[in-house]
Design an enzyme around this catalytic site. Sequence first.
Site, PDB file in Angstrom:
ATOM      1  N   ASP A  43      -1.359  -0.752  -9.982  1.00  0.00           N
ATOM      2  CA  ASP A  43      -1.691  -2.152  -9.722  1.00  0.00           C
ATOM      3  C   ASP A  43      -1.730  -2.882 -11.058  1.00  0.00           C
ATOM      4  O   ASP A  43      -2.422  -2.449 -11.994  1.00  0.00           O
ATOM      5  CB  ASP A  43      -3.062  -2.262  -9.051  1.00  0.00           C
ATOM      6  CG  ASP A  43      -2.997  -2.047  -7.547  1.00  0.00           C
ATOM      7  OD1 ASP A  43      -1.902  -2.190  -6.971  1.00  0.00           O
ATOM      8  OD2 ASP A  43      -4.039  -1.731  -6.952  1.00  0.00           O
ATOM      9  N   GLU A  62       0.827  -1.216   0.000  1.00  0.00           N
ATOM     10  CA  GLU A  62       0.000   0.000   0.000  1.00  0.00           C
ATOM     11  C   GLU A  62       0.858   1.261   0.000  1.00  0.00           C
ATOM     12  O   GLU A  62       0.394   2.340   0.365  1.00  0.00           O
ATOM     13  CB  GLU A  62      -0.965   0.028   1.201  1.00  0.00           C
ATOM     14  CG  GLU A  62      -1.599  -1.298   1.558  1.00  0.00           C
ATOM     15  CD  GLU A  62      -2.455  -1.906   0.457  1.00  0.00           C
ATOM     16  OE1 GLU A  62      -2.643  -1.255  -0.581  1.00  0.00           O
ATOM     17  OE2 GLU A  62      -2.949  -3.037   0.640  1.00  0.00           O
TER      18      GLU A  62
END
Length: 548
Positions: free
Chosen positions: A358, A197
């Site tokens: 991502d 993250e």
Amino acid sequence: MTNSLPRTGQGFLSIILHAHLPYVRHPEHDSFFEENWLFEAMTECYLPLIGVLDRLHADNVDYRLTLSLSPTLISMLRDDLLQTRFLKYLHSRLELAEKEIIRTREQPAYQKLARLYRRFFLNALDTYQNRYQGDLLAAFIKHQATGKLELITTAATHGFLPLLNVSETAVRNQINTGIATFKASTGNAPSGFWLPECGYYPGLETVLADAGIKYFFVDTHGVMDASEQPRNGVYAPLDCGNGVAAFARDPESSKQVWSAKEGYPGDFDYREYYSDIGFERELDYIAPYILDRETRINTGIKYHRVTGGNLPKEIYNPRQAKAKAYRHAQDFIDKRRGQIDRLGATMDRPPVIVAPYDAELFGHWWFEGTHWLECVLRLASEKISSIQLISCGEYLTQQPSLQVATPAASTWGDQGYSGYWINETNDWIYPLLHKAELDMEKLANDVKGLALTPLQIRALNQAARSILLAQASDWPFIMKSGTTIDYANKRITDHLARFNYLHDSIRKNRLNERYLTALEIMDNIFPDIDFRDYNPSNVSAGYKPDKH
């Protein structure tokens, strides 16, 4: 691999894809809904991405790309059970596509798309079975060997490090186990590290340096709010003071891809992710291809385009979408050129634009995303381009002198800090995680020097696996996002229950080998794990066992 600096007016572009999925493997069930997360990503993202790399290699394109592979994903890609289930998944999708070709025989536009999906699934099957013999990791390793793809990794189970930091041992084991898994699987040590993250706190660079890491990534404000004002903004990395470099995400290139309103994936011509025949066909028809013949799920066969607004969804036009992806790639490169022209006049070195995403966005959520990426890499590799593609590892060999400053605590989550991973939906898990970690450390310390039986060693190692699996950042994220909340709760509680059972059994010397074996079969990740790494005295003494 060239080490030449760009000419005046030129700059660098570094694209980073982070490929990660939580460890989901259920041998105790014949099929399991959440295992489809892996199968969908393999079909729609990882296999198409390998196709991109294969074509670029065949055409001798001088691209650069960085791919972060999480240890949980690496483990699942090489798991025999999941490989077998993936083949079953692909064959079922092929069967459904054939069925759709027959059903749409009087709807030519729809049948054309059904045939497209049959070709898509056949190509995935051929690449997986015949070209790479079921080993997608081998495909990425092959491209890494060319020097054009840089592979890096992340923490063992993607543990959210800022909230595990009540124990340095917890943070070290997430990082070290992740790197050890990567090395054992690829044969190489990563120079870069993806912080789960992008979660950073001051001091984390010390643990990364001890693990041999040269660079990591933070969100924009991690560098902009650093201990000293960054002279070059986010367009040059910072040296954290110990030789480890922090690269920051460029907000402009991020917005173009990620923004729900302005980003490319929301274009009306692209395929609509949420229009899937798994939810649109009659239950009797679709039953063999959904969960337990009754729970509707995505099948990957989608016939409509985004269209826009509340208008009825129009039929998807692949040729039109592909042309749009090329135009968007040109737009992306043009805007990077504009950035470089503006930045070059004010900086003391060529700017580096860092664009992390991502991986699963490309192909899975944004069906045309892999084609867009291929176009971007081809356009940026053209000799007339003012952009030079580069990996961050390569950049550091060319620009060894960096400004020294400590980045600010930050994440790339909503509002930039830890709020998404600790809030009213999930804060209950952290006292339990911290207690289990402390219990594991105390247990590892208490058995130090004792003559342990092989059964006790197995149980201690399995307890360490349960700790790591419980620490995954995916479960608190899901609790906040509100998707598969029940499953996320169950994963946390199951792993903690398994740890507590093992901990108590070891303490009382009442180990049940049959039950231990069952746990080893269900959670068979990290085969080289060593419970001794949880002894805090080993950490403080700089204990670094060489397991490979």
